[in-house]
Design a protein around this motif. Structure first.
Motif: not given
Length: 274
Positions: A108, A112, A116, A129, A131, A152
């Motif tokens: 992550q 990212t 994010s 979102v 992310e 994702k």
């Protein structure tokens, strides 16, 4: 008193109430706001680089350690001594669990992009979102997802069913994290989590939650021009933060939806299920 949201999340400190009773000062994670929606960054680049280096170093270091324990069990334990076998197996399992927990942190932080951002539309009551799949508070995961490090999660949520809680990170630095508990409608049963404001010191961990609440309640005391981008800089904001990050077209258009009916029209236009 335990959290009213179940199951209770690890490291829970307290539940957060919704409303306009919070401080209305601007927060440095506010990216952009207009009369319809606001966007908050959730990953500071310096923090992202720091944690990526730390977790990568630990993950890489665990690999030879696990190999050494396996060699101890199957190669060097020539007399098959039980205590050595138990020690080796136990140590290997501990290292494997640590590796299992650390790899999502590496993923992550590595994948990212542009902080994010999380988007709140106060006219429709929707939250958006886009992310990394690993940018959450989960521990148990499908092992197959580890073969898709850039996977994702792009979702739309209802603000009415999002509740805030604060958790701590069990370190000496007293860093708190604000998490949005996604609850089953009209219940306190949690079905998902969203990281709203990771790793803040003390009262700073409540700033984003407070600003968002004031925004969603249409509190006139908040300053819509307090973010990195001013209200009239929406085109620049979308160009530098949103464009090229995989946001669906309908979702980007829905940022500015001013009513549920307009949102429904947007979804119908793009053939998105309500």
């Amino acid at each position: 008193m335990p959290s009213k949201y179940r199951p209770q999340i690890l490291g829970w400190i307290g539940d957060l109430d919704k409303g306009t009773q919070y401080i209305t000062g601007a927060d440095d994670r506010l990216l952009y706001a207009n009369d319809n929606y606001c966007a908050f960054i959730r990953k500071i680049k310096s923090d992202q680089i720091f944690y990526l280096c730390i977790f990568s170093f630990v993950a890489i270091g665990l690999i030879p350690i696990m190999i050494l324990w396996l060699l101890l069990i199957f190669v060097y334990n020539i007399y098959n001594q039980l205590h050595i076998t138990i020690l080796g197996v136990s140590a290997f399992i501990i290292c494997f669990i640590a590796f299992y927990v650390i790899i999502p942190e590496v993923y992550q932080n590595l994948f990212t992009r542009r902080g994010s951002p999380i988007i709140f539309n106060r006219k429709t009551g929707k939250v958006y979102v886009n992310e990394s799949y690993f940018f959450n508070f989960k521990v148990l995961r499908n092992p197959l997802t580890f073969f898709h490090p850039n996977k994702k999660r792009i979702k739309e949520y209802d603000w009415a069913y999002l509740q805030g809680v604060v958790v701590h990170n069990f370190s000496n630095y007293s860093l708190n994290t604000t998490i949005l508990m996604v609850c089953k409608p009209h219940t306190h049963k949690t079905i998902d989590h969203i990281l709203l404001d990771p790793a803040r010191v003390g009262v700073g961990s409540y700033m984003v939650w407070g600003w968002v609440n004031n925004f969603m309640c249409c509190n006139d005391l908040i300053n819509l021009n307090a973010g990195k981008y001013k209200s009239e800089q929406e085109i620049q904001f979308k160009k530098e933060i949103i464009k090229g990050q995989g946001w669906p077209e309908w979702m980007v258009e829905a940022f500015n939806a001013t009513s549920q009916s307009e949102l429904a029209e947007i979804k119908q236009k793009y053939h998105v299920k309500p």
